[in-house]
Design an enzyme around this catalytic site. Structure first.
Site, PDB file in Angstrom:
ATOM      1  N   PRO A 384       6.293  50.845   6.994  1.00  0.00           N
ATOM      2  CA  PRO A 384       7.090  49.872   7.757  1.00  0.00           C
ATOM      3  C   PRO A 384       6.225  48.730   8.281  1.00  0.00           C
ATOM      4  CG  PRO A 384       7.448  52.143   8.512  1.00  0.00           C
ATOM      5  CD  PRO A 384       6.265  52.168   7.619  1.00  0.00           C
ATOM      6  N   PRO A 385       6.844  47.659   8.756  1.00  0.00           N
ATOM      7  CA  PRO A 385       6.072  46.539   9.309  1.00  0.00           C
ATOM      8  C   PRO A 385       5.277  46.966  10.544  1.00  0.00           C
ATOM      9  CG  PRO A 385       8.343  45.890   8.877  1.00  0.00           C
ATOM     10  CD  PRO A 385       8.290  47.370   8.709  1.00  0.00           C
ATOM     11  N   SER A 708      21.251  62.185   3.266  1.00  0.00           N
ATOM     12  CA  SER A 708      20.698  63.191   4.179  1.00  0.00           C
ATOM     13  C   SER A 708      21.619  63.494   5.349  1.00  0.00           C
ATOM     14  CB  SER A 708      19.341  62.724   4.704  1.00  0.00           C
ATOM     15  OG  SER A 708      19.474  61.530   5.454  1.00  0.00           O
ATOM     16  N   LYS A 751      11.612  61.241  10.868  1.00  0.00           N
ATOM     17  CA  LYS A 751      12.815  61.726  11.546  1.00  0.00           C
ATOM     18  C   LYS A 751      12.466  62.634  12.725  1.00  0.00           C
ATOM     19  CE  LYS A 751      15.791  61.365   7.469  1.00  0.00           C
ATOM     20  NZ  LYS A 751      16.608  62.077   6.479  1.00  0.00           N
TER      21      LYS A 751
END
Length: 958
Positions: A384-385, A708, A751
């Site tokens: 991710p950024p 999911s 998660k």
């Protein structure tokens, strides 16, 4: 004496959709409506009125609109008949007029057309005002400009000029000039809109003046073009002579040339050495150490350059090409570091955590130290950024001693930006790879290909991703060919590192790279990064001294939890910078009273305002139909709330929350699993036909999709149907099959980190993801109770706050709400045997349950009319109850039968009262039931199901 009324002269009216100048001629082709008008005008030389309007048919034109339109008197002067039978007229346009009284005559030629006739009044312009100039002077100036215009364009003959000189009226004088010089319809429209003679003169003067300026400009352009052609002819002539002279000089290559006894030095081509540019380039080519084929290519271009004039375009192209090749680092390289210990220290100093990434980089460097050339695959850092992909590339360059070069690929859509432009194009340049190598000056830098997943594709400009295949393939890039260079360049010594926010990379390109995943940071990692890197950096950037500010761990954790929501630390660094700036402002405004500021959790809230993010707002209370799912987003893991509701209806399923196609399919699969799971608990297909089900994910503006959410959807649906609450401190992730098996998913680490941030205590994950727990930080594993599950029954056992209860219909007097289980009913231990019972459900028992409903459907729903339906059903119910019970169970059955009898009496009384208020309602419902039996439409079927509900809710015993 009787006064005679003057006869009103009505003239026919036709419309045109383009402007005309008074006193001009107008060719016109008649329509069915105007044929008779034009023919009469031609035969009798009578006048008619022309109106300028967008709709030339004037069919929908009102009287007021026609009165406001510009009009002219005209008559048909000539007529021409063509071979195909069509006719064309030429009108002589007269003076300006306005229409007054309008008369519309329909069917004047017996074909449905209409004729418009109107009276008119002359439209006079405001006379010329001689306040600033006399009319004669203006006439003279206009006439002079017209003569110049006529010389340039040859628009009118000498007779026209003489007529203008003798024109009696200034208005007519201007109109005559306008007929000749105005070609554009826009200019004509502006002209006819003018109201005074002064405005006519100003407009015509402006048009002719602008035309004169344009003509001068065009003359200059023609002269310049003519000069250029003459110069090019001279250049060509002299070049041909020069070639002849050079050919003669080449014949003297093996001999000594002399002029007046002085020996003249010749170059390798047998030409006199000029000692300037060509000689310098030739010397550089010899010293560059390029391969033989490249050297030959440069010498060929140099010979072309020597034969061309220095100022020609071809000479500039050859010169730029030679200089570009000479600027490339053909045999220049930087010295690489081989100290693995030092490289490890640099990586640990610059980045906290990322152990797997650092280990892979050190392996890469270790192999490189033993090999002369690179053979390892290209590294691609995906994450991710803000997780440090670009800075990690800089650290790798520092650790290996390579020159750092960054190439931004985001938004690149032209293949030529990678491979370069061919030299046939004007302004051609080499690609970014060659340009960056020229700039860094060495052939073994570290190339960081940033944002490789954001390369665009343009069908007109090629595919840059496909062009990168040659660059990133170790077997091909040693012979990389740029379209501009037209020679091979060896890229095998370059170390390529790519970065990407996602795996949305073309498969062929992805196959050439080794993917290293940089997942989101944990709170502990962010705390260390802020302590060791971000706070010192922001203090330096904002000129804050160490003795002026102190950050507590509570302050940093508050920033992490409540003011940022990201996988990386980019926003965290911004917030720390804000606190530093506010501290500097506070110290400066205090006038020396404040010398030190300690920032803790409370002061953060005072300085930055209310919390931006509250991850603890996820409700931890047990609620029906609300489940905490887990999602993997671009900023890491998040809690995804899933809501389900069951309401009376017609069996519809509604999905909201901007759900993607995959999630919609998961919901469909979840409904099938739930229906099969609770089929033996009294939830018959009829129940699902009589209720609507709504699945919703909050924050509807955010798209949601992914494979999911299956077990979370199952849990929400079964909770909404049975009324069993879901534990609020439990979150879950996993996909479901139609057999109830839980399938593994991705993004487990992110998660689980999101679950800790959301405040949940227990997380259900697929059993197949147990192997992924090794990548989860130890602090995250300790903060959660992680329960692996294989089957949906295990999910229900862990997530539901109670047992799944059998279906018990509500009392008939209930006005709203779905048929949820009664909280006072005896529970059923469904966790252990529900899955087995649903597979062994007996068809005979299903038929026994449906028989009373079928019978009650054929009866009238109005109990007050017959008084037999409920009594008969109760009697049969009592008999069935007594026959099915034994011994000690009979008293309980009698008690239930008594309860049903009381309920039926209350229902009959309520129905009687309702029938008194609305006598026709029962008939309508009965009719709806009959039509349903005969196979009616959806609305009739809905009425029948409502009738069945009235009977069955009072007669069936669970």
């Amino acid at each position: 004496m009787v006064q005679r009324r003057r006869k009103v002269n009505f003239l026919p009216v036709i419309g045109i959709n383009y402007p005309v100048i008074p006193m001009s001629t107008l060719p016109i082709t008649p329509t069915a409506r105007t044929q008779k008008i034009l023919e009469e005008s031609y035969e009798s030389q009578s006048e008619l009125i022309i109106i300028y309007h967008d709709d030339e048919t004037l069919k929908d034109c009102s009287v007021a609109e026609m009165q406001e339109c510009y009009g002219w008197l005209a008559h048909a002067d000539s007529r021409e008949t063509f071979s195909d039978g069509s006719v064309s007229y030429v009108l002589n346009v007269g003076s300006r007029v306005t229409v007054k009284d309008i008369n519309r005559i329909t069917d004047f030629v017996n074909d449905g057309n209409f004729e418009i006739k109107a009276t008119h009044e002359p439209l006079y312009l405001v006379p010329f005002d001689e306040e600033f100039a006399s009319e004669s002077m203006v006439r003279k100036e206009l006439l002079d400009q017209f003569k110049k215009f006529n010389q340039s364009h040859n628009a009118a003959g000498p007779d026209s000029v003489r007529l203008l000189e003798t024109c009696p009226s200034f208005n007519l004088f201007c109109d005559s000039i306008a007929i000749t010089i105005l070609f554009d319809e826009k200019q004509k429209a502006e002209y006819i809109a003018l109201k005074s003679e002064n405005e006519l003169a100003d407009f015509l003067m402006t048009v002719m003046t602008m035309d004169a300026k344009n003509q001068k400009m065009m003359d200059k352009i023609r002269d310049r073009a003519k000069e250029s052609i003459e110069i090019n002819q001279k250049i060509y002539f002299l070049s041909e002579h020069l070639k002849s002279a050079q050919q003669e000089l080449k014949n003297l290559k093996n001999s000594k040339a002399s002029i007046d006894g002085v020996e003249v030095p010749l170059n390798e081509d047998g030409l006199p050495d000029d000692g300037d540019e060509v000689a310098q380039l030739r010397a550089k080519i010899k010293e560059a150490g390029m391969p033989d084929d490249v050297t030959e290519k440069c010498n060929s271009e140099l010979r072309k350059l020597a034969m061309q004039p220095g100022f020609s375009q071809d000479a500039a192209i050859s010169r730029n090409y030679i200089e570009t090749i000479l600027a490339l680092p053909w045999n220049k390289s930087s010295e690489l570091k081989k100290d693995l210990k030092g490289a490890e220290e640099i990586l640990d100093h610059d980045h906290y955590g990322l152990d797997k990434v650092k280990e892979r980089i050190l392996e890469y460097l270790a192999v490189q130290n033993r090999a002369d050339r690179l053979h390892a695959p290209i590294i691609c850092l995906v994450g991710p950024p803000g997780v440090g992909k670009t800075s990690l590339g800089m650290s790798i360059a520092k650790a290996t001693g390579r020159t750092y070069v960054r190439v931004a690929l985001g938004g690149m859509r032209d293949e030529a930006e990678i491979r370069g432009h061919r030299r046939t194009y004007v302004g051609a340049l080499p690609g970014k790879i060659i340009q960056k190598l020229m700039k860094c000056g060495v052939k073994n830098p570290l190339f960081l290909l940033d944002e490789i997943d954001k390369i665009s594709t343009d069908s007109y400009r090629g595919d840059p991703a496909s062009a990168l295949l040659e660059v990133l393939d170790p077997e091909q890039n040693k012979n990389f060919t740029d379209n501009y260079l037209e020679v091979d360049f060896d890229l095998s010594d370059v170390m390529f590192v790519a970065t990407s926010n996602s795996l949305n990379i073309p498969p062929a390109l992805r196959d050439r790279m080794e993917i290293i995943d940089l997942s989101s940071y944990t709170e502990e990692e962010k705390l260390h990064i802020a302590r060791n890197h971000l706070i010192p950096k922001q203090m330096r950037d904002n000129n804050v001294k160490e003795e002026e500010i102190t950050f507590t761990d509570d302050a940093v954790l508050t920033l992490i939890r409540n003011y940022t929501s990201e996988a990386g630390v980019r926003n965290l660094e911004r917030e720390i910078g804000r606190l530093c700036r506010k501290t500097v402002k506070e110290i400066m405004l205090s006038g020396g009273k404040i010398t030190h500021v300690e920032i803790n959790g409370e002061s953060v809230k005072k300085m930055l305002g209310p919390w931006v993010f509250d991850h603890t707002d996820i409700t931890l209370d047990n609620k029906v139909g609300i489940v905490n799912g887990l999602a993997y987003t671009s900023v890491g893991g998040e809690i995804l709330t899933i809501e389900a509701s069951c309401i009376p209806g017609f069996g519809k399923q509604v999905y909201t929350g901007k759900l993607g196609e995959v999630m919609r399919e998961s919901i469909s699969a979840a409904f099938t699993v739930v229906r099969s799971f609770i089929a033996n608990l009294g939830y018959t297909p009829k129940y699902f036909r009589q209720n609507d089900f709504h699945i919703h994910c909050p924050e509807g503006a955010i798209p949601k999709d992914g494979p999911s959410a299956g077990i979370a959807m199952c849990t929400a649906i079964i909770s909404a149907i049975t009324g069993t609450p879901v534990r609020g401190d439990v979150a879950m992730t996993g996909e479901i099959t139609l057999r109830g098996e839980v399938l593994p998913i991705g993004g487990v680490k992110e998660k689980l980190i999101g679950a800790v941030r959301g405040g949940v205590k227990k997380v259900l994950i697929p059993f197949g993801n147990v192997k992924d727990l090794e990548d989860v930080p130890e602090s995250t594993r300790k903060a959660l109770t992680i329960v692996p599950v294989k089957h949906i029954s295990e999910v229900f056992r862990e997530a539901l706050a109670g047992e799944i209860r059998k279906y018990v219909p509500k009392d008939k007097n209930a006005d709203s709400g779905a048929d949820l289980p009664n909280d006072e009913d005896e529970g059923d231990n469904a966790f252990d045997d529900a899955h087995e019972k649903s597979a062994k459900k007996s068809s005979a028992s299903s038929a026994g349950k449906k028989a009373p409903a079928k019978k009650s459907t054929r009866k009238s729903p109005s109990a007050s009319k017959t008084g037999k339906t409920s009594g008969t059903s109760v009697k049969k119910e009592e008999e069935n109850t007594e026959a099915g019970e034994s011994g000690s169970e009979k008293p309980a059955a009698r008690k239930k039968t008594s309860t049903v009898r009381k309920t039926v009496k209350k229902t009959q009384a309520a129905q009687s009262e309702q029938n008194g208020l609305d006598a026709g309602r029962g008939d309508k419902l009965s009719k709806a039931g009959d039509e349903f039996i005969r196979g009616g439409d959806d609305m009739v079927r809905s009425g029948d199901e409502f009738t069945d509900g009235l009977d069955d809710e009072n007669l069936e015993i669970s």
